[in-house]
Design a protein around this motif. Structure first.
Motif, mmCIF file in Angstrom:
data_model
loop_
_atom_site.group_PDB
_atom_site.id
_atom_site.type_symbol
_atom_site.label_atom_id
_atom_site.label_comp_id
_atom_site.label_asym_id
_atom_site.label_seq_id
_atom_site.Cartn_x
_atom_site.Cartn_y
_atom_site.Cartn_z
ATOM 1 N N THR A 79 2.979 4.500 -2.424
ATOM 2 C CA THR A 79 4.250 4.667 -3.156
ATOM 3 C C THR A 79 5.144 5.691 -2.461
ATOM 4 O OG1 THR A 79 3.192 6.310 -4.536
ATOM 5 C CG2 THR A 79 3.324 4.070 -5.440
ATOM 6 N N GLY A 80 5.105 5.696 -1.133
ATOM 7 C CA GLY A 80 6.038 6.538 -0.385
ATOM 8 C C GLY A 80 7.381 5.822 -0.260
ATOM 9 N N VAL A 81 8.220 6.369 0.586
ATOM 10 C CA VAL A 81 9.553 5.799 0.798
ATOM 11 C C VAL A 81 9.435 4.315 1.176
ATOM 12 C CG1 VAL A 81 11.621 5.939 2.229
ATOM 13 C CG2 VAL A 81 10.453 8.035 1.573
ATOM 14 N N GLY A 105 6.796 1.999 0.734
ATOM 15 C CA GLY A 105 6.242 1.111 -0.292
ATOM 16 C C GLY A 105 7.260 0.838 -1.390
ATOM 17 N N THR A 152 4.510 11.140 1.150
ATOM 18 C CA THR A 152 4.709 12.421 1.842
ATOM 19 C C THR A 152 5.209 13.502 0.881
ATOM 20 O OG1 THR A 152 5.294 11.373 3.933
ATOM 21 C CG2 THR A 152 6.228 13.541 3.537
ATOM 22 N N SER A 201 -3.130 8.256 -4.579
ATOM 23 C CA SER A 201 -2.845 9.550 -5.222
ATOM 24 C C SER A 201 -2.519 9.362 -6.701
ATOM 25 C CB SER A 201 -1.654 10.227 -4.545
ATOM 26 O OG SER A 201 -1.943 10.465 -3.210
ATOM 27 N N LEU A 218 0.842 -1.195 0.000
ATOM 28 C CA LEU A 218 0.000 0.000 0.000
ATOM 29 C C LEU A 218 0.879 1.248 0.000
ATOM 30 C CD1 LEU A 218 -2.991 0.517 0.089
ATOM 31 C CD2 LEU A 218 -2.879 0.582 2.556
ATOM 32 N N THR A 239 16.485 11.153 13.973
ATOM 33 C CA THR A 239 17.209 10.728 12.770
ATOM 34 C C THR A 239 16.243 10.458 11.628
ATOM 35 O OG1 THR A 239 18.942 9.242 11.979
ATOM 36 C CG2 THR A 239 17.263 8.237 13.401
ATOM 37 N N GLU A 258 -1.681 2.840 -4.999
ATOM 38 C CA GLU A 258 -1.512 4.199 -4.484
ATOM 39 C C GLU A 258 -2.765 5.005 -4.801
ATOM 40 O OE1 GLU A 258 0.894 6.291 -2.774
ATOM 41 O OE2 GLU A 258 -0.968 7.436 -3.009
ATOM 42 N N GLN A 298 10.643 8.488 15.127
ATOM 43 C CA GLN A 298 11.881 8.917 15.784
ATOM 44 C C GLN A 298 11.995 10.438 15.648
ATOM 45 O OE1 GLN A 298 12.742 9.653 12.591
ATOM 46 N NE2 GLN A 298 11.327 8.012 12.161
ATOM 47 N N VAL A 303 -8.924 2.453 6.717
ATOM 48 C CA VAL A 303 -9.217 1.277 5.883
ATOM 49 C C VAL A 303 -9.667 0.181 6.851
ATOM 50 C CG1 VAL A 303 -8.173 -0.509 4.435
ATOM 51 C CG2 VAL A 303 -7.471 1.869 4.162
ATOM 52 N N ILE A 347 12.650 2.278 8.168
ATOM 53 C CA ILE A 347 11.931 1.634 7.060
ATOM 54 C C ILE A 347 12.765 0.479 6.494
ATOM 55 C CG2 ILE A 347 11.125 2.008 4.683
ATOM 56 C CD1 ILE A 347 10.355 4.913 5.618
HETATM 57 C C1 LIG Z 1 5.784 17.413 5.750
HETATM 58 C C2 LIG Z 1 6.560 16.228 6.217
HETATM 59 C C3 LIG Z 1 7.934 16.296 6.309
HETATM 60 C C4 LIG Z 1 8.669 15.206 6.749
HETATM 61 N N1 LIG Z 1 10.010 15.315 6.829
HETATM 62 C C5 LIG Z 1 10.725 14.269 7.257
HETATM 63 C C6 LIG Z 1 12.142 14.354 7.358
HETATM 64 O O1 LIG Z 1 12.722 15.378 7.054
HETATM 65 N N2 LIG Z 1 12.821 13.280 7.820
HETATM 66 C C7 LIG Z 1 12.186 12.121 8.180
HETATM 67 O O2 LIG Z 1 12.843 11.169 8.594
HETATM 68 N N3 LIG Z 1 10.842 12.007 8.063
HETATM 69 C C8 LIG Z 1 10.105 13.040 7.625
HETATM 70 N N4 LIG Z 1 8.748 12.938 7.550
HETATM 71 C C9 LIG Z 1 8.098 11.655 7.869
HETATM 72 C C10 LIG Z 1 7.763 10.916 6.544
HETATM 73 O O3 LIG Z 1 6.419 10.656 6.555
HETATM 74 C C11 LIG Z 1 8.617 9.683 6.356
HETATM 75 O O4 LIG Z 1 9.967 10.067 6.308
HETATM 76 C C12 LIG Z 1 8.334 8.909 5.061
HETATM 77 O O5 LIG Z 1 8.217 9.769 3.968
HETATM 78 C C13 LIG Z 1 7.124 8.037 5.208
HETATM 79 O O6 LIG Z 1 7.039 7.236 4.076
HETATM 80 P P1 LIG Z 1 5.897 6.145 3.969
HETATM 81 O O7 LIG Z 1 6.054 5.517 2.632
HETATM 82 O O8 LIG Z 1 5.932 5.258 5.144
HETATM 83 O O9 LIG Z 1 4.542 6.965 4.076
HETATM 84 P P2 LIG Z 1 3.983 8.072 3.102
HETATM 85 O O10 LIG Z 1 5.068 8.817 2.458
HETATM 86 O O11 LIG Z 1 2.975 8.821 3.870
HETATM 87 O O12 LIG Z 1 3.276 7.231 1.968
HETATM 88 C C14 LIG Z 1 2.091 6.524 2.201
HETATM 89 C C15 LIG Z 1 1.347 6.402 0.898
HETATM 90 O O13 LIG Z 1 0.244 5.515 1.075
HETATM 91 C C16 LIG Z 1 -0.843 6.013 0.334
HETATM 92 N N5 LIG Z 1 -2.079 5.506 0.918
HETATM 93 C C17 LIG Z 1 -2.545 5.712 2.169
HETATM 94 N N6 LIG Z 1 -3.733 5.106 2.334
HETATM 95 C C18 LIG Z 1 -4.015 4.509 1.153
HETATM 96 C C19 LIG Z 1 -5.120 3.747 0.680
HETATM 97 N N7 LIG Z 1 -6.159 3.461 1.478
HETATM 98 N N8 LIG Z 1 -5.099 3.278 -0.593
HETATM 99 C C20 LIG Z 1 -4.035 3.545 -1.405
HETATM 100 N N9 LIG Z 1 -2.975 4.282 -1.005
HETATM 101 C C21 LIG Z 1 -2.970 4.752 0.246
HETATM 102 C C22 LIG Z 1 -0.729 7.517 0.513
HETATM 103 O O14 LIG Z 1 -1.427 8.211 -0.514
HETATM 104 C C23 LIG Z 1 0.771 7.730 0.433
HETATM 105 O O15 LIG Z 1 1.186 7.980 -0.879
HETATM 106 C C24 LIG Z 1 7.994 14.014 7.111
HETATM 107 C C25 LIG Z 1 6.603 13.955 7.050
HETATM 108 C C26 LIG Z 1 5.891 15.045 6.613
HETATM 109 C C27 LIG Z 1 4.403 14.947 6.544
#
Ligand SMILES: Cc1cc2nc3c(=O)[nH]c(=O)nc-3n(C[C@H](O)[C@H](O)[C@H](O)COP(=O)(O)OP(=O)(O)OC[C@H]3O[C@@H](n4cnc5c(N)ncnc54)[C@H](O)[C@@H]3O)c2cc1C
Length: 493
Positions: free
Chosen positions: A23-25, A27, A54, A48, A21, A401, A46, A398, A356, A407
């Motif tokens: 396409t963030g860092v 996934g 993010t 979006s 689920l 860092t 995804e 955290q 969900v 991840i």
């Molecule tokens: C503004 C901001 C700045 C940040 N800066 C930092 C930083 O400098 N350093 C750091 O370590 N961390 C930072 N973070 C934390 C950041 O969230 C993580 O670093 C990392 O980007 C998270 O990645 P992820 O893939 O786990 O989640 P996300 O990047 O949130 O990706 C989750 C994805 O899942 C999709 N999704 C969710 N629900 C569903 C669904 N039901 N169906 C389909 N798709 C879905 C979303 O659309 C999204 O694209 C920041 C967060 C924010 C909000």
């Protein structure tokens, strides 16, 4: 589907080995790990229209990394081309899109595909995943990498629905609405707000910054890299040494969260010095000084936030908001400020997938299991929810860092579990409830005497005060725990 990054369609197999689920860092990292392990039957869905999570959602002015970018990148895909120490959002998103291309993930990605529910069918040993468009997917493993900070949280202020001006969330920035000459209110003064406020203040006619509680802020030592520095980062030994040094520098930051330690005094001293040096007015300085310990809430980095608050067109409002009416904000002292636009920099619903509906064994619902207080074994697996792996799940945030360190550890862990199920020719694995409870009891015991338990409100805590957001240790401790799954803590069927 995004026009910018066309994504190839692939013929849908009947049953995927894994559905991921988001396409963030997280996934993307999971997708790359599966491919590297020779597993190609997987889909990344995804909701979006673009890749990046993010870094796709947060396009607000000033959006930048607040961890050094050479550490906020995958350990196996270092980027020598970061333009500066703290890269801006477009660069991070580009990096992630390049990553998806380089590691052949594009054929696995389906954009504009929102998951609405998921349930585990124990008979088949499969996850049945329901998409918003009515389609159902089947997969042996379900990787929940939906991000703890992906669902915008709006403030609950009386009268908000009666407001007739523009109102949007920082993570859903309205780029069609120029702020030039407008009267603007920003609600919230945390990580996003301290980046937004300095950028929009020169445009706005008037800018009101509404603060519920102040944050500790330390200087941000940014640096634009010269071409010769980027050339050096192309040399592997230099890139690796640089990352090694950054890694330990950031780990040292963790020491500043030990409430009575020497490093906590240094951290607080630095933040106090920064405030004293940048804010001359004693009243403003008083309003900006937190009353809780350094580290209780995320410590922010900014050189230009305090100076911006001293501009003649900017006002810090530290009186609580009483209500919002048709055309403005009314504070508890009865003062009203008329505004054309309200920007909610109010963070995210850290609910871990509760939007969900997820059903595990015997139809047990995840939000019933959690009852408002998410918990998992090592932040990744949940009893009664077989073959489900949560990335950046409960208690894996955290403040010191890069999230990517956590991840990567979780992705390797999930992959090892997936491989073990195949090796043992089983259909699924499920963490034992007693292992999950034991892990969480120890975790909560450690947290109860930590700085995060001090009297501050933060996204690390539930309304009831339980700490569900943060991991209390160093990242190397977490990575060590996850290096080899303890299969004795699991049942396999
Ligand atoms: C503004 C901001 C700045 C940040 N800066 C930092 C930083 O400098 N350093 C750091 O370590 N961390 C930072 N973070 C934390 C950041 O969230 C993580 O670093 C990392 O980007 C998270 O990645 P992820 O893939 O786990 O989640 P996300 O990047 O949130 O990706 C989750 C994805 O899942 C999709 N999704 C969710 N629900 C569903 C669904 N039901 N169906 C389909 N798709 C879905 C979303 O659309 C999204 O694209 C920041 C967060 C924010 C909000």
């Amino acid at each position: 589907m995004s026009n910018e990054h066309p994504v190839l369609e692939q013929a849908a197999p009947e049953i995927y080995r894994a559905v991921i689920l988001g396409t963030g860092v997280s996934g993307l990292c999971m997708g790359r790990a599966l491919r590297k392990a020779g597993i190609t039957s997987f889909l990344i869905i995804e909701k979006s229209a673009g890749i990046g999570g993010t870094w796709w959602d947060n396009t607000y002015p000033g959006a930048e990394c607040d961890v050094r970018s050479h550490l906020y990148s995958y350990s196996f895909d270092l980027n020598p081309d970061w333009s500066q120490a703290y890269a801006p959002q477009p660069e991070i998103r580009e990096y992630l899109v390049r990553f998806a291309t380089k590691f052949d993930l594009l054929p696995h990605i389906r954009l504009n595909a929102a998951l609405t529910s998921a349930s585990f069918d124990a008979g088949q040993g499969l996850w049945l995943l329901q998409l918003e468009n009515g389609e159902q997917l089947k997969a042996s493993f379900f990787i929940c990498s939906a991000g703890p900070l992906s669902e915008p949280r709006y403030p609950d202020i009386p009268g908000m629905d009666t407001y007739e001006g523009r109102l949007f969330h920082s993570a859903r920035w309205d780029h069609d609405y120029p702020l030039n000459g407008k009267r603007v209110a920003v609600i919230g003064t945390a990580a996003s707000a301290v980046q937004i406020v300095p950028r929009i203040a020169p445009l706005a006619a008037r800018l009101y910054v509404c603060q519920r509680s102040p944050n500790w802020i330390i200087p941000r030592l940014n640096h634009v890299y010269a071409p010769w520095e980027k050339a050096l980062f192309r040399l592997k030994p230099i890139a690796k040494t640089n990352r090694f040094l950054l890694y330990w520098l950031h780990e040292m930051n963790r020491l500043s969260f030990n409430p009575s330690g020497f490093m906590a005094r240094i951290g607080r001293g630095l933040a106090e010095w920064h405030l004293r040096r940048q804010v001359i007015d004693p009243r403003l300085r008083g309003a900006l000084r937190p009353s809780y310990p350094f580290g209780c809430k995320r410590v922010l980095l900014s050189n230009d936030y305090y100076p911006t608050l001293m501009r003649s067109n900017v006002e810090l409002i530290d009186t609580p908001i009483d209500r919002i009416d048709r055309n403005g904000i009314v504070t508890r002292d009865g003062q009203k400020r008329e505004v054309d636009v309200i920007i909610c920099a109010t963070g995210f619903n850290v609910k871990h997938m509760l939007s969900v509906e997820i059903r595990g064994l015997q139809g047990y619902r995840l939000n019933e299991a959690w009852a408002g207080e998410p918990k998992a074994y090592q932040g990744v697996t949940v009893a009664s929810f077989p073959n489900l792996f949560i990335l950046l799940g409960p208690n894996t945030g955290q403040g010191h860092t890069s999230a990517i360190l956590f991840i990567e550890a979780q992705v390797n862990y999930a992959l090892k579990c997936i491989q073990e199920v195949a090796r043992q020719r089983k259909r699924f694995l499920s963490v034992k409830p007693e292992a999950m409870n034991r892990y969480n009891e120890e975790l909560q015991k450690t947290l109860s005497t930590s700085v995060w338990a001090a009297g501050c409100r933060s996204w690390y805590k539930t309304e009831s005060g339980k700490i569900i957001g943060i991991y209390p240790g160093f990242s190397f401790q977490y990575a060590k725990q996850l290096r080899e799954p303890r299969f004795e803590d699991y049942v396999m069927c």
